[in-house]
Design a protein around this motif. Structure first.
Motif, PDB file in Angstrom:
ATOM      1  N   GLU A 142     -31.256  -1.246  -4.961  1.00 18.33           N
ATOM      2  CA  GLU A 142     -30.725  -1.962  -3.791  1.00 18.33           C
ATOM      3  C   GLU A 142     -29.609  -1.190  -3.117  1.00 18.33           C
ATOM      4  O   GLU A 142     -29.159  -1.538  -2.055  1.00 18.33           O
ATOM      5  CB  GLU A 142     -30.197  -3.326  -4.221  1.00 18.33           C
ATOM      6  N   PHE A 143     -29.132  -0.166  -3.836  1.00 17.65           N
ATOM      7  CA  PHE A 143     -28.039   0.617  -3.283  1.00 17.65           C
ATOM      8  C   PHE A 143     -28.418   2.087  -3.318  1.00 17.65           C
ATOM      9  O   PHE A 143     -29.168   2.519  -4.181  1.00 17.65           O
ATOM     10  CB  PHE A 143     -26.759   0.399  -4.097  1.00 17.65           C
ATOM     11  N   ILE A 144     -27.886   2.841  -2.383  1.00  9.20           N
ATOM     12  CA  ILE A 144     -28.193   4.277  -2.368  1.00  9.20           C
ATOM     13  C   ILE A 144     -26.963   5.015  -1.865  1.00  9.20           C
ATOM     14  O   ILE A 144     -26.229   4.505  -1.005  1.00  9.20           O
ATOM     15  CB  ILE A 144     -29.439   4.559  -1.482  1.00  9.20           C
ATOM     16  N   SER A 145     -26.730   6.195  -2.437  1.00  7.62           N
ATOM     17  CA  SER A 145     -25.551   6.946  -1.996  1.00  7.62           C
ATOM     18  C   SER A 145     -25.892   7.695  -0.708  1.00  7.62           C
ATOM     19  O   SER A 145     -27.063   7.935  -0.401  1.00  7.62           O
ATOM     20  CB  SER A 145     -25.107   7.932  -3.071  1.00  7.62           C
ATOM     21  N   VAL A 146     -24.852   8.076   0.001  1.00  5.57           N
ATOM     22  CA  VAL A 146     -25.029   8.783   1.264  1.00  5.57           C
ATOM     23  C   VAL A 146     -25.836  10.061   1.050  1.00  5.57           C
ATOM     24  O   VAL A 146     -26.796  10.333   1.768  1.00  5.57           O
ATOM     25  CB  VAL A 146     -23.652   9.100   1.886  1.00  5.57           C
ATOM     26  N   SER A 147     -25.474  10.824  -0.003  1.00  6.07           N
ATOM     27  CA  SER A 147     -26.168  12.099  -0.192  1.00  6.07           C
ATOM     28  C   SER A 147     -27.631  11.876  -0.568  1.00  6.07           C
ATOM     29  O   SER A 147     -28.505  12.613  -0.128  1.00  6.07           O
ATOM     30  CB  SER A 147     -25.454  12.964  -1.234  1.00  6.07           C
ATOM     31  N   LEU A 179     -29.495   9.346   0.341  1.00  6.81           N
ATOM     32  CA  LEU A 179     -30.219   8.890   1.529  1.00  6.81           C
ATOM     33  C   LEU A 179     -30.507  10.082   2.444  1.00  6.81           C
ATOM     34  O   LEU A 179     -31.616  10.222   2.971  1.00  6.81           O
ATOM     35  CB  LEU A 179     -29.417   7.805   2.266  1.00  6.81           C
ATOM     36  N   ALA A 180     -29.516  10.964   2.593  1.00  9.32           N
ATOM     37  CA  ALA A 180     -29.703  12.166   3.424  1.00  9.32           C
ATOM     38  C   ALA A 180     -30.872  12.972   2.866  1.00  9.32           C
ATOM     39  O   ALA A 180     -31.725  13.470   3.611  1.00  9.32           O
ATOM     40  CB  ALA A 180     -28.429  12.996   3.426  1.00  9.32           C
ATOM     41  N   ASP A 181     -30.913  13.045   1.534  1.00 13.12           N
ATOM     42  CA  ASP A 181     -31.961  13.785   0.849  1.00 13.12           C
ATOM     43  C   ASP A 181     -33.336  13.183   1.145  1.00 13.12           C
ATOM     44  O   ASP A 181     -34.286  13.884   1.488  1.00 13.12           O
ATOM     45  CB  ASP A 181     -31.655  13.722  -0.649  1.00 13.12           C
ATOM     46  N   VAL A 182     -33.427  11.868   1.020  1.00  9.83           N
ATOM     47  CA  VAL A 182     -34.687  11.173   1.254  1.00  9.83           C
ATOM     48  C   VAL A 182     -35.173  11.415   2.679  1.00  9.83           C
ATOM     49  O   VAL A 182     -36.350  11.659   2.934  1.00  9.83           O
ATOM     50  CB  VAL A 182     -34.521   9.650   1.019  1.00  9.83           C
TER      51      VAL A 182
END
Ligand code: GDP
Length: 489
Positions: free
Chosen positions: A1-6, A8-11
């Motif tokens: 339910e949560f994702i880090s900024v880095s 998400l950028a990666d995804v």
């Protein structure tokens, strides 16, 4: 339910540095790579990069494919109609009249039972499904829970009383929900009727009927004598034909829970099927519970072999009682249904913890703000009525709603009951802490109270109001409010 900024950028496949500066362009401040975003924020940011976030709630794969663009080959389905209008304008009487002509009752010589909706045959042989609960709260409650079940609103306006505040409310709700309206000018058997005035008054509020510059149908009816009722049904039928209500009957079944209750033969939920065909033996998931459908019953209480779109049906075989308004989805196996439910239960724990913390923090801030104003009371006299905060806990959905509705209506120009939260289940430590931080009270309706919780409440200085009769509860709430009134001089 949560994702880090880095992550998400990666995804998304963007260099983290670019990603961060883009987020700052969007208005986020002090973004770091290891900042954690909740699902909603992440979805928003992803959208900025033209990615659509899919929130998997464990059942994403259970939903049938979206309906085809050209649905004209699909079978037609009955329209689903909600009756709304001002109190005493005759909604219940109209529903009663219609219920008597309900198919199921007619075919089986029985009486229509309350399962949240019933279907009525038109002279043409086609069906109309009416939701059984008149009024706005049912309509709004379903919508609030995401269930847009209503295709058409029948707006009841007494021909001897014309447009009144709740008529205007109903118009607003129908417009907001983008649901077309048919006007039933009721009580036309009474003396002193003035249908022209009804039409005129309606046009002031944006409902333009035929002969008054619009195309909304307005039919004079009497739920007492039955006058005009066939015309009303025909008008609904014609509108539904124009709107071309159709649904796939072959895909996996989907629908909405209308109501849930416990009957002599077990836990049941009434449902409205939206797509597909539901049969005994099918496995379905609704919210955090599931069922292997044991019996399907129509509104006459008679077992039926299948339920098709637009058809109200009572389902039994539930593991736990589902909540009204939850979506029903068919699962291929029991195993898959259990997995989906487990996944949702886990997820709702996490989400709930987040919400609880947010609520406590907000209440603390509010309290600090209030204490400040208390100190400065001489300087800034607070204006407007003063809220007294309540948290409602009740045994079942229905009573929580009933308590909420009756409490929320209590108040004067000086003081009013403000409901912070209303939910099902015994009082928890969180409820007490939330009440304490908001200087509020906790209402426990129709439930035993854990002595431990009573003790904690006492030490926190939180009052628990324990009731199982609504009007007694209302009396006590009024007493609590009147204690807050300034002394009369
Ligand atoms: P609701 O609050 O909108 O559900 O209104 P009801 O159906 O309970 O009706 C309110 C009152 O109006 C009752 O006393 C009914 O008997 C009366 N009433 C309802 N429909 C008619 C009608 O068509 N003709 C007459 N004469 N009275 C009606």
């Amino acid at each position: 339910e949560f994702i880090s900024v880095s992550n998400l950028a990666d995804v998304i496949g963007v260099r983290p540095a670019n990603f961060v500066s883009r987020m700052e362009d969007m208005g986020f401040e002090d973004v770091h790579y290891d900042h954690v975003l909740d699902a909603e924020t992440a979805g928003l940011v992803a959208a900025e990069f033209n990615y659509e976030a899919i929130f998997d709630d464990g059942t994403a794969d259970l939903t049938a494919a979206p309906p085809p663009e050209d649905a004209s080959d699909l079978p037609t389905r009955p329209p689903v109609v909600t009756i709304m209008g001002h109190v005493d304008h005759g909604k219940t009487t109209i529903l009663d009249w219609l219920r008597k002509s309900s198919v199921a009752a007619g075919e089986h010589g029985g009486i229509t039972q309350h399962i949240g909706a019933f279907s009525v045959p038109m002279p043409s042989g086609k069906m109309i499904t009416f939701l059984d609960t008149p009024g706005h709260s049912a309509f709004l409650e379903m919508r609030r829970r995401g269930a847009d079940v209503t295709d058409i609103v029948v707006l009841v306006v007494a021909a001897d009383d014309s447009v009144k505040p709740q008529t205007i409310e109903a118009i607003k709700h129908a417009t907001q929900a983008n649901v077309p309206v048919i006007v039933a000018m009721s009580k036309i058997d009474k003396e002193g009727c003035n249908p022209d005035k009804v039409k005129q008054d309606l046009s002031v509020h944006g409902v333009h009927v035929e002969d008054y510059g619009g195309d909304v149908q307005a039919i004079g009816v009497s739920g007492k004598t039955g006058a005009g009722m066939i015309e009303l049904e025909e008008a609904i039928g014609a509108l539904s034909e124009m709107l071309d209500h159709r649904a796939d009957t072959e895909c996996n079944a989907e629908g909405w829970v209308l109501e849930a209750s416990t009957k002599s033969y077990g836990r049941v939920a009434s449902a409205l099927i939206r797509r597909g065909t539901l049969r005994p033996g099918d496995i379905i998931v609704a919210g955090t519970t599931w069922a292997r459908v044991r019996t399907l019953r129509n509104e006459a209480g008679v077992a039926i072999s299948e339920a098709t779109p637009g058809m109200p049906v009572e389902i039994d075989g539930w593991r736990d009682q589902p909540a009204a308004g939850t979506e029903i989805l068919q699962a291929p196996t029991e195993q898959r249904a259990k997995e989906a439910v487990d996944y949702r239960l886990e997820r709702s724990e996490t989400v709930k913890m987040g919400e609880d913390m947010a609520a406590i923090n907000e209440a603390r801030l509010e309290k600090r703000r209030l204490e400040k104003t208390d100190e400065e009371a001489d300087v800034s006299e607070p204006t407007g009525p003063k809220p007294v905060n309540f948290i409602i806990k009740a045994d079942v959905d229905g009573s929580a709603e009933a308590v909420l509705n009756s409490i929320a209506a209590i108040g004067t120009n000086e003081v009013y009951a403000n409901v912070l939260r209303s939910s099902v289940g015994p009082i928890s430590e969180f409820d007490i802490e939330h009440a304490a931080s908001a200087n509020g009270l906790v209402i426990s309706f129709n439930m035993p109270i854990d002595p431990n919780m009573s003790r904690i409440a006492e030490s926190e200085g939180v009052k628990i109001m324990d009731h199982n009769i609504i009007y007694k509860l209302i009396d006590e709430v009024k007493a609590v409010l009147s204690e807050q009134l300034p002394p009369t001089i």
